[in-house]
Design an enzyme around this catalytic site. Sequence first.
Site, PDB file in Angstrom:
ATOM      1  N   THR A 145       0.871  -1.176   0.000  1.00 15.13           N
ATOM      2  CA  THR A 145       0.000   0.000   0.000  1.00 15.13           C
ATOM      3  C   THR A 145       0.897   1.211   0.000  1.00 15.13           C
ATOM      4  OG1 THR A 145      -1.639  -1.181   1.350  1.00 15.13           O
ATOM      5  CG2 THR A 145      -1.746   1.212   1.446  1.00 15.13           C
ATOM      6  N   ARG A 153     -13.462  -8.051  -0.642  1.00 16.43           N
ATOM      7  CA  ARG A 153     -12.788  -7.716   0.625  1.00 16.43           C
ATOM      8  C   ARG A 153     -12.287  -6.270   0.582  1.00 16.43           C
ATOM      9  NH1 ARG A 153      -7.364  -5.811   1.984  1.00 16.43           N
ATOM     10  NH2 ARG A 153      -6.850  -6.545   4.067  1.00 16.43           N
ATOM     11  N   GLY A 190      -9.948  -3.567   2.719  1.00 18.44           N
ATOM     12  CA  GLY A 190      -9.000  -3.438   3.811  1.00 18.44           C
ATOM     13  C   GLY A 190      -9.204  -2.115   4.522  1.00 18.44           C
ATOM     14  N   ASP A 191      -8.135  -1.647   5.161  1.00 15.06           N
ATOM     15  CA  ASP A 191      -8.224  -0.400   5.925  1.00 15.06           C
ATOM     16  C   ASP A 191      -8.060   0.839   5.039  1.00 15.06           C
ATOM     17  OD1 ASP A 191      -5.585  -1.256   5.425  1.00 15.06           O
ATOM     18  OD2 ASP A 191      -4.794   0.002   7.026  1.00 15.06           O
ATOM     19  N   THR A 224       0.094   1.237   6.367  1.00 17.27           N
ATOM     20  CA  THR A 224       0.238   0.110   5.443  1.00 17.27           C
ATOM     21  C   THR A 224       0.340  -1.138   6.315  1.00 17.27           C
ATOM     22  OG1 THR A 224       2.658   0.250   5.422  1.00 17.27           O
ATOM     23  CG2 THR A 224       1.504   1.490   3.728  1.00 17.27           C
ATOM     24  N   GLY A 225      -0.070  -2.261   5.773  1.00 20.20           N
ATOM     25  CA  GLY A 225       0.026  -3.499   6.550  1.00 20.20           C
ATOM     26  C   GLY A 225      -1.301  -4.216   6.625  1.00 20.20           C
TER      27      GLY A 225
END
Length: 402
Positions: free
Chosen positions: A237, A265, A267-268, A288-289
Amino acid sequence: MTFSRRDFVSSIALGALGTAAGAPASATEALPKQRMQAQAKPIIVSAGNGYEHLEDAYQYLKGGGDTLEAAIKVVRGPEDDPNDDSVGLGGLPNEEGVVELDASCMHGPTRRAGSAGGVRNIRSMAQLAREVMLHSGHVMLVGEGAERFAVARGFKRQDLLTEESRKVWLLWKEAHADWWGPGVADPRWRERLHDRLKSDEGAAYRQRLQAIAQDLGIDPAVREAAIHKVLFPPTGTIHCSTLAANGDMSGCTTTSGLAWKIPGRLGDSPIIGAGCYTDQDVGSAGATGSGEENIRVAGAHTIVENMRRGMTPFDAGMDALKRIVRNYNGEKDRLLYVDMTYYILRKDGAYAGVSLWTGYEPGRPHTIAVHDGTRRLEKTVSLFEGASQEWPPIVAASKVNL
Ligand code: GLY
């Protein structure tokens, strides 16, 4: 990789990092790098993959350019780069081989936000998030609706799956990895590990992947890297936060999300308050992560609110990381499968890059890219020393010879 338990730092027990005995070397060493400067000049911070794209954005910001435009200039670089498989064009696809992108942005001066998630065929996602902010009465659009909105706003549809990413996806398919079944947060998580171990173990498994990669025509020069992405699905990201000399701030985050994810899906990155949050009265932060973990602690918002209450950028970020650790009761054999890095910029120009682990793999530490007149890459300060592993564990970490 050989992973020693001694590499771990018992952060929960230690309390304040960097001062307690036994704090990780990386934390104490890096502390002086956390700048505390009187804000008088522009500054940009981003994930390490933004480094090459900081210069233009910095000159633009220095010339009086808008803070969000400057942030988008940085992240557009990796978005447009077919060789960066973590965002935009060439991003690693979902389990069906379709690239689905997420992004969000916040514009400090106008206090507005925009976001788009699960979008196919549109590569400039940070710009699309900005379009949602500017040209709709909404904050977030997802999926097909977001794609149609993008086309109506003049974005070109394009197939985002490059031949290189398609081959890595095929390699993953043939390895029978998947995102179905209990995740790392499930009490049955160990079953996943054991099932995988029963069927395959490190070296033999890698040999099989090598053979499949050869059959697929994956270039020998990138074959090891492709296998790594199959074994450890990345969540690459880019986040960027900017601060202008007049105090304006903005942030944006863009991603192709978790490789091989279940279609749909999110993500954040598209979640305002998780992957990105900016309040220019205080500061800006992004992540990121492991998106799922960051959503559970509303990371970027938590960090900005921590700074509002007086914490330094470093302490604010470490607190968010410790909330993730708390969600797993400090169980490090599970936290091994979680990775998180925060990029934090305060309104006075103080900044910090903090991460749960030193890096994804030994010798490749997480980095924060900074430009405040001098462009540089700095190692993040990690809560734990060592490399994280990605979920699901196809082979036990101790059996993968990195
Ligand atoms: N942090 C990116 C993602 O999990 O999608």
